[in-house]
Design a protein around this motif. Structure first.
Motif, PDB file in Angstrom:
ATOM      1  N   ALA A 154     -10.466  -2.013 -10.515  1.00 10.88           N
ATOM      2  CA  ALA A 154     -10.684  -0.630 -10.099  1.00 10.88           C
ATOM      3  C   ALA A 154     -11.918  -0.502  -9.222  1.00 10.88           C
TER       4      ALA A 154
ATOM      5  N   THR B   3      -1.876  -1.184  -4.000  1.00  8.38           N
ATOM      6  CA  THR B   3      -2.955  -0.218  -3.839  1.00  8.38           C
ATOM      7  C   THR B   3      -2.420   1.052  -3.182  1.00  8.38           C
ATOM      8  N   GLY B   4      -3.312   2.023  -2.957  1.00  9.68           N
ATOM      9  CA  GLY B   4      -2.882   3.293  -2.365  1.00  9.68           C
ATOM     10  C   GLY B   4      -3.692   3.626  -1.123  1.00  9.68           C
TER      11      GLY B   4
ATOM     12  N   ALA C 169      -3.031  -4.449  -9.755  1.00 11.18           N
ATOM     13  CA  ALA C 169      -3.229  -3.087  -9.268  1.00 11.18           C
ATOM     14  C   ALA C 169      -4.672  -2.978  -8.797  1.00 11.18           C
TER      15      ALA C 169
ATOM     16  N   THR D 156       0.848  -1.198   0.000  1.00 12.61           N
ATOM     17  CA  THR D 156       0.000   0.000   0.000  1.00 12.61           C
ATOM     18  C   THR D 156       0.878   1.240   0.000  1.00 12.61           C
TER      19      THR D 156
ATOM     20  N   ALA E  46       0.013   1.714 -12.634  1.00 14.44           N
ATOM     21  CA  ALA E  46      -1.052   0.699 -12.683  1.00 14.44           C
ATOM     22  C   ALA E  46      -0.875  -0.183 -13.927  1.00 14.44           C
TER      23      ALA E  46
ATOM     24  N   ALA F  18     -12.521   5.086  -8.829  1.00 14.82           N
ATOM     25  CA  ALA F  18     -11.207   5.339  -9.436  1.00 14.82           C
ATOM     26  C   ALA F  18     -11.325   6.342 -10.586  1.00 14.82           C
TER      27      ALA F  18
ATOM     28  N   ALA G  81      -5.636   7.665 -10.384  1.00 11.22           N
ATOM     29  CA  ALA G  81      -4.483   7.019 -11.017  1.00 11.22           C
ATOM     30  C   ALA G  81      -4.152   7.892 -12.222  1.00 11.22           C
TER      31      ALA G  81
ATOM     32  N   PHE H 246      -4.826   6.259  -5.718  1.00  5.01           N
ATOM     33  CA  PHE H 246      -3.861   5.179  -5.977  1.00  5.01           C
ATOM     34  C   PHE H 246      -2.512   5.901  -6.026  1.00  5.01           C
TER      35      PHE H 246
ATOM     36  N   ASN I 141      -0.286  10.231  -2.640  1.00  9.17           N
ATOM     37  CA  ASN I 141       0.682   9.174  -2.992  1.00  9.17           C
ATOM     38  C   ASN I 141       1.550   9.526  -4.201  1.00  9.17           C
TER      39      ASN I 141
ATOM     40  N   VAL J 215      -6.914  -0.304  -7.942  1.00  9.68           N
ATOM     41  CA  VAL J 215      -6.913   1.158  -8.061  1.00  9.68           C
ATOM     42  C   VAL J 215      -8.103   1.731  -7.294  1.00  9.68           C
ATOM     43  N   ASN J 216      -7.779   2.403  -6.188  1.00  9.80           N
ATOM     44  CA  ASN J 216      -8.779   2.845  -5.222  1.00  9.80           C
ATOM     45  C   ASN J 216      -9.260   4.279  -5.454  1.00  9.80           C
TER      46      ASN J 216
END
Ligand code: HXC
Length: 260
Positions: free
Chosen positions: A124, A58-59, A102, A21, A116, A128, A108, A64, A29, A104-105
């Motif tokens: 996703a 993930t982020g 990936a 993470t 990603a 996202a 991105a 992300f 991030n 993706v939260n």
């Protein structure tokens, strides 16, 4: 003195799946050299660890990765980049044998979308947001965006994305072919980790060969990639796991893969 207390990349292992993470949420991030180095080092370390079969990336927070760190890049000259490629560590991500999903939260964008795409596939959250906004900053994608995006969504869409710098929803990204699957935000990590665990349950020699062959499709001519696929397919017949997988099917039981 305490700066190292919170890692830039948090690491959690559950069974054969390691979740990484990215953890610089106040800057969404954004990628600097330190986070790139930590991420690459973690992937290299666990790629060599036989207790690990797959990764989820993930982020933390609402992104992300919102791109490379603009504040870090702003003063740099051509000569600076030429002397010192700040994201050289990401070359190592390409060499990772184990699959990386990936998850993706959130945002991105720019280098985040490119990171990603460096992973093997993207799941996703419905929240996202994807895009290559570099053009708005007077620059262009520099971590593979013009190449991988074109391979994934085709020239027409890649041109629109790269030349307009617009943002796209998860649903648009899925329709374009960038994203494998869109899931409810609260289900994202669970779905990504379950998917990773499923992949982790197969023969890891075969998984690595399959990943390698799919990647070849974006890296070589069709003729070369087909020959590579055929040889790799034949090579699976040199493994005990292929014997076990087919024997188990015939005997109507679950296979017990040994990664041999
Ligand atoms: C540095 C960033 C950042 C970035 C966000 N932040 N993105 N810092 N680099 N890429 C910081 C903001 O400065 C702010 O910190 C905090 O994160 C929250 O961001 P806000 O802008 O206040 O949030 P919001 O209004 O919700 O907007 C979210 C956003 C926007 C749409 C994602 O932050 C944005 O447009 N970010 C930049 C996206 C981008 O252009 N990415 C491509 C970068 S170029 P402070 O402390 O100021 O409040 C690139 C090239 C890759 O990636 C190639 C490398 C080789």
């Amino acid at each position: 003195f305490c700066q190292g207390a919170e890692p830039l990349v948090k690491i959690a292992q559950n069974g054969a799946v390691v979740t990484l993470t990215m953890n610089r949420p106040k800057a969404l991030n954004a990628l600097n050299t330190a986070i790139a180095a930590e991420l690459a080092a973690a992937l290299v370390k666990y790629d060599a660890d036989s207790s690990v079969n797959a990764f989820v990336l993930t982020g933390e927070g609402r992104a992300f990765v919102a791109g490379a760190d603009i504040k870090m890049m702003a003063p740099l000259s051509f000569a600076d980049w030429h002397k010192n490629d700040l994201f050289i560590e990401f070359e190592k991500v390409r060499q990772i044998k184990k699959p990386i999903i990936a998850a993706v939260n959130g945002f991105a964008l720019g280098g985040g979308c490119e990171l990603a795409m460096l992973c093997d596939f993207i799941i996703a959250s419905e929240k996202a947001v994807f895009g290559q906004p570099e053009i708005k900053l007077g620059t262009i994608p520099g971590l593979g965006g013009t190449q991988r995006l074109t391979g994934l969504i085709g020239k027409a869409k890649a041109m629109e994305w790269v030349l307009t710098g617009k943002q796209y929803t998860a649903e648009e990204a899925e329709r374009a072919g960038l994203v494998a699957r869109v899931v409810k935000h609260e289900d994202l990590l669970k779905v990504a980790q379950e998917t990773a665990a499923l992949i982790a349950s197969y023969s890891q020699i075969t998984v690595a060969l399959a990943k390698d062959c799919v990647n070849k499709s974006l890296e070589s001519s069709l003729n070369d990639a087909l020959a590579y696929e055929k040889r790799s397919f034949h090579a699976t017949f040199a493994t005990e796991d292929q014997k076990e997988g087919m024997k188990a099917f015939v005997e109507k039981r679950a296979p017990a893969f040994k990664n041999q």
